[in-house]
Design an enzyme around this catalytic site. Structure first.
Site, PDB file in Angstrom:
ATOM      1  N   LYS A 222       0.841  -1.200   0.000  1.00 55.90           N
ATOM      2  CA  LYS A 222       0.000   0.000   0.000  1.00 55.90           C
ATOM      3  C   LYS A 222       0.883   1.260   0.000  1.00 55.90           C
ATOM      4  O   LYS A 222       0.669   2.185  -0.787  1.00 55.90           O
ATOM      5  CB  LYS A 222      -0.885  -0.031   1.257  1.00 55.90           C
ATOM      6  CG  LYS A 222      -1.803   1.145   1.374  1.00 55.90           C
ATOM      7  CD  LYS A 222      -2.720   0.981   2.557  1.00 55.90           C
ATOM      8  CE  LYS A 222      -3.381   2.292   2.897  1.00 55.90           C
ATOM      9  NZ  LYS A 222      -4.055   2.219   4.181  1.00 55.90           N
ATOM     10  N   CYS A 375      36.494  14.557  32.267  1.00 61.83           N
ATOM     11  CA  CYS A 375      36.553  16.013  32.156  1.00 61.83           C
ATOM     12  C   CYS A 375      36.139  16.699  33.463  1.00 61.83           C
ATOM     13  O   CYS A 375      36.949  16.789  34.383  1.00 61.83           O
ATOM     14  CB  CYS A 375      35.722  16.476  30.963  1.00 61.83           C
ATOM     15  SG  CYS A 375      36.257  18.087  30.408  1.00 61.83           S
ATOM     16  N   GLY A 377      34.510  15.395  35.620  1.00 63.14           N
ATOM     17  CA  GLY A 377      34.715  14.286  36.561  1.00 63.14           C
ATOM     18  C   GLY A 377      36.135  14.279  37.115  1.00 63.14           C
ATOM     19  O   GLY A 377      36.354  13.962  38.293  1.00 63.14           O
ATOM     20  N   ARG A 459      37.235  24.566  29.465  1.00 59.64           N
ATOM     21  CA  ARG A 459      37.943  25.825  29.649  1.00 59.64           C
ATOM     22  C   ARG A 459      38.870  25.791  30.846  1.00 59.64           C
ATOM     23  O   ARG A 459      39.804  26.556  30.951  1.00 59.64           O
ATOM     24  CB  ARG A 459      36.923  26.935  29.919  1.00 59.64           C
ATOM     25  CG  ARG A 459      36.605  27.752  28.729  1.00 59.64           C
ATOM     26  CD  ARG A 459      35.681  28.887  29.065  1.00 59.64           C
ATOM     27  NE  ARG A 459      34.605  28.906  28.096  1.00 59.64           N
ATOM     28  CZ  ARG A 459      34.756  29.244  26.825  1.00 59.64           C
ATOM     29  NH1 ARG A 459      35.932  29.603  26.367  1.00 59.64           N
ATOM     30  NH2 ARG A 459      33.728  29.232  25.999  1.00 59.64           N
ATOM     31  N   HIS A 504      37.789  13.524  26.846  1.00 57.95           N
ATOM     32  CA  HIS A 504      36.519  12.800  26.697  1.00 57.95           C
ATOM     33  C   HIS A 504      36.781  11.503  25.931  1.00 57.95           C
ATOM     34  O   HIS A 504      36.543  11.445  24.705  1.00 57.95           O
ATOM     35  CB  HIS A 504      35.502  13.655  25.937  1.00 57.95           C
ATOM     36  CG  HIS A 504      34.943  14.769  26.750  1.00 57.95           C
ATOM     37  ND1 HIS A 504      33.923  14.591  27.646  1.00 57.95           N
ATOM     38  CD2 HIS A 504      35.293  16.065  26.829  1.00 57.95           C
ATOM     39  CE1 HIS A 504      33.633  15.738  28.227  1.00 57.95           C
ATOM     40  NE2 HIS A 504      34.458  16.657  27.753  1.00 57.95           N
ATOM     41  N   GLU A 506      35.182   8.951  25.730  1.00 58.77           N
ATOM     42  CA  GLU A 506      33.962   8.337  25.173  1.00 58.77           C
ATOM     43  C   GLU A 506      33.840   8.592  23.669  1.00 58.77           C
ATOM     44  O   GLU A 506      33.145   7.858  22.969  1.00 58.77           O
ATOM     45  CB  GLU A 506      32.702   8.834  25.915  1.00 58.77           C
ATOM     46  CG  GLU A 506      32.348  10.308  25.780  1.00 58.77           C
ATOM     47  CD  GLU A 506      32.998  11.201  26.818  1.00 58.77           C
ATOM     48  OE1 GLU A 506      34.081  10.842  27.322  1.00 58.77           O
ATOM     49  OE2 GLU A 506      32.427  12.276  27.122  1.00 58.77           O
TER      50      GLU A 506
END
Ligand code: GLN
Length: 531
Positions: A222, A375, A377, A459, A504, A506
Site C-alpha cells: 500500500k 573532564c 569528573g 575551559r 573525553h 567516550e
C-alpha cells in the site's frame, strides 16, 4: 564520479535517521568503497557548542575540534573512521560564508538571493566534504523533518545537483505510528511526508519505514503504491535491542543490493564478520554502572541524551568483556542508593549538582568502587581530594567560585581573555590533544602506550601550583600535555580502579575498538563482583 546519497526524514524527528545513515554507509564501505558522511543541521547556530543539552542532547567533539551534532558520533562508531568538523553543515555556517563573500565583493555586484546563492553555497560545501575525504560515495543526512521551512534550501540544493547531472539518490526515512486505539500500523503520515518531499521536486528512491514493529506486506504494498515506489524499494526498520543490529536487518531485506543497483555499484557482498561477532556476543552477567549526572527535564520528560557517547562507550566495553550493562542514572541533586559495581562522573558545566557529584566521588574513593571521571569528573575528583585529603575545605573551581581561596581548578590566561571578550563560541580547549603518560602507571598500562591522543572540550584545568601538594597525598598525575604541562590523566595508588581524565575518551570508543579507560573500568567492576 562521486556518488551522493541523501537521507531525509519524515513525520517525526529523533527517528534514528543517523543510525540508518551510518548503517547504509557501513554496508557500502564493506563492499570496499570509500565513504564519508555529511550531517546537515538547519539551525542558525554556527555549531552545536553553544546549545544547552535540553535543546540539543550531547555535543559531540571531532578530532579537529568541531562541536557538532551527535550523529557524527554514530558515523564514527559505525564506520571506525574519523569524520571532520567540516562534515557538519549548519545554516549559520552557510549564511556566515555567503555574507562574508558578499562583503568581499565576490558576487560581482549581483543581488545575493536566498533561493539561489544559499543552495549554491550548500552544494559547494557538500562537494568539498566529498573531495576532502576522497570519497567514492558521500552520504548526506538532512536534519529535521521534510516539510520544515528551514529544510527547503538544502532540499533545493540537492535537487539541483541531481538535475545538473550529479549522481544523487534519495532515501526517505519515515515513521509509522501504531495508535493503541487503532490497533494497527498507520501509513497516512508517511504518505504525506513523501508527498511533501515531492513538492520539493524530489522523488524518493528508497523508503525506510521506522516503527515499533516490523512492516507487513499488506502495508508495504500500500505504501509503495501511494508513494510511487516498488515493493522492493520499501524497507522496514523496527525497534531493535541494539542499534548495531540495524546494518544486518537492512542487509537481510536486500537493502545494500537495491542501493548498489540504484548507484551502479559492484555486486560484492559486504564483509561483516567482525560486526556479526559483536552482535552475537553472549552477555549474561549484569554489571551495574552508576552515571552521576544532571538529568534535564523538559516538561514531563527526562532527557538522558546528553551522555549518549558515554553510554555507547560502556556498551562497547561490556560487549568486549561479555557482561551486560545495567545503567543507573544517579541524579547528582538527590540522595542516591549507591549499590553499584562501577561509577562514572561524566562531563558537565556550571554549579548545578556539583556538590552531589563531589559526595559521590568521595563515596567511590572510600568504598573502593571502580571509578572513571571524565573532564568535569576529573576536576571534581581533584576538588574532592583537595578538600578531604589536603584539608583545603574551600577548594573549588573558579568556574563556580571565581574568587575562591583555593582555586585547585582554574583557567589559563588566554581563556580569561576570551571570557572577558564574551568570545564563547568554539573557544574552549577543543579537539584531539596529545598526552604523555607516566611509565608503569595504570593509565599507561591500559593504553599500552606512553603517548595517547584523546579529544577535549573544556575551559578549566588543574591549577599547576597545586600539583605537588595533590600528589603528596596519593593522587598520581599519570598523564600530562607534553608542551603545556597540563594535567590530563590522574589515578590513585590507594584504590583498585580510580582513573580520571581531562579529556573525553567516550568519543574515541567504537564497537570494534572499545576505549581502554572504559575497558579498565568494566574489568575492575567484574573483578570486584568475583572477589
Ligand atoms: N566545565 C568544565 C570546563 O569547562 C568541564 C567541561 C566538561 O566536562 N566538558 O572546564
Amino acid at each position: 564520479m562521486t556518488k551522493f546519497v541523501v537521507i531525509t526524514g519524515g513525520v517525526i524527528s529523533t527517528l534514528g535517521k543517523g543510525v540508518i545513515t551510518a548503517s547504509a554507509a557501513l554496508l557500502l564501505k564493506r563492499k570496499n568503497y570509500k565513504v564519508t558522511v555529511v550531517k546537515i543541521d538547519p539551525y542558525i547556530n554556527v555549531d552545536a557548542g553553544t546549545m544547552r543539552p535540553t535543546e540539543h542532547g550531547e555535543v559531540y567533539v571531532t578530532f579537529d575540534g568541531g562541536e557538532t551534532d551527535q550523529d557524527l558520533g554514530n558515523y564514527e562508531r559505525f564506520l571506525n573512521q574519523k569524520i571532520s568538523k567540516n562534515n557538519n553543515i549548519t545554516t549559520g555556517q552557510i549564511y556566515q560564508n555567503v555574507i562574508k563573500k558578499e562583503r568581499n565583493l565576490e558576487y560581482d555586484g549581483k543581488c545575493v538571493q536566498v533561493m539561489h546563492h544559499i543552495p549554491e553555497e550548500i552544494e559547494r560545501r557538500v562537494k568539498k566534504a566529498g573531495q576532502d575525504s576522497k570519497a567514492d560515495i558521500v552520504f548526506i543526512e538532512v536534519g529535521g523533518t521534510v516539510g520544515d521551512y528551514e529544510n527547503i534550501p538544502y532540499l533545493e540544493a540537492l535537487r539541483r545537483m541531481k538535475l545538473r547531472g550529479e549522481n544523487v539518490s534519495f532515501i526517505h526515512v519515515s515513521y509509522l505510528p501504531i495508535p493503541r486505539t487503532a490497533g494497527e500500523m498507520k501509513s497516512k503520515p508517511t504518505q504525506h511526508s513523501v508527498k511533501a518531499l515531492s513538492a520539493q521536486g524530489i522523488q524518493a528512491d528508497i523508503l525506510v519505514c521506522r516503527a515499533s514493529q516490523i512492516l507487513d506486506n499488506v502495508r508495504r504494498e500500500k505504501i509503495g503504491l501511494f508513494c510511487n515506489l516498488k515493493d522492493d524499494e520499501v524497507f522496514s526498520c523496527p525497534d531493535l535491542k541494539s542499534i548495531y543490529e540495524v546494518p544486518f536487518l537492512l542487509k537481510k531485506q536486500g537493502f545494500d543490493k537495491k542501493l548498489s543497483e540504484i548507484l551502479g555499484l559492484n555486486n560484492k557482498e559486504p564483509e561483516l564478520s567482525d560486526w556479526k561477532k559483536y552482535i552475537a556476543t553472549k552477555q549474561d552477567q549484569e554489571i551495574t554502572i552508576g552515571i552521576v549526572g544532571k538529568y534535564f527535564k523538559t516538561g514531563d520528560y527526562q532527557l538522558e541524551d546528553s551522555y549518549h557517547s558515554v553510554v555507547e562507550a560502556i556498551k562497547h566495553a561490556c560487549n568486549h568483556e561479555k557482561v551486560k550493562p545495567v545503567i543507573k542514572w544517579l541524579n547528582s541533586d538527590e540522595n542516591n542508593n549507591l549499590e553499584i559495581d562501577a561509577m562514572i562522573v561524566p562531563g558537565g558545566f556550571g554549579k548545578t549538582g556539583v556538590e552531589g557529584k563531589i559526595e559521590s566521588i568521595k563515596y567511590a574513593r572510600e568504598n573502593k568502587i571502580p571509578f572513571l571521571g571524565l573532564c568535569y569528573g576529573l576536576q571534581l575528583s581533584v576538588i574532592e581530594h583537595a578538600r578531604n585529603l589536603l584539608g583545603l575545605k574551600d577548594a573549588n573551581t573558579t568556574e563556580i567560585v571565581p574568587d575562591t581561596n583555593n582555586p585547585v581548578i582554574s583557567t589559563m590566561p588566554e581563556q580569561i581573555k576570551l571570557l572577558q571578550k564574551k568570545n564563547y563560541g568554539g573557544s574552549m580547549r577543543l579537539g584531539e590533544q596529545k598526552a604523555v603518560l607516566k611509565k608503569a602507571s595504570l593509565t599507561a598500562n591500559l593504553y599500552k602506550s606512553l603517548e595517547v591522543f584523546e579529544r577535549h572540550r573544556h575551559r578549566y584545568e588543574v591549577n599547576p601550583s597545586y600539583k605537588e601538594r595533590l600528589e603528596a597525598k596519593g593522587l598520581v598525575v599519570s598523564g600530562v600535555h607534553p608542551d603545556l604541562g597540563l594535567v590530563e590523566f590522574i589515578e590513585r595508588k590507594d584504590h583498585p580502579y580510580f582513573v580520571a581524565t581531562q579529556a573525553h575518551p567516550e568519543f574515541t570508543s567504537t564497537p570494534l575498538k572499545p576505549n581502554p579507560l572504559f575497558l579498565g573500568l568494566i574489568r575492575a567492576a567484574k573483578k570486584k563482583i568475583l572477589d
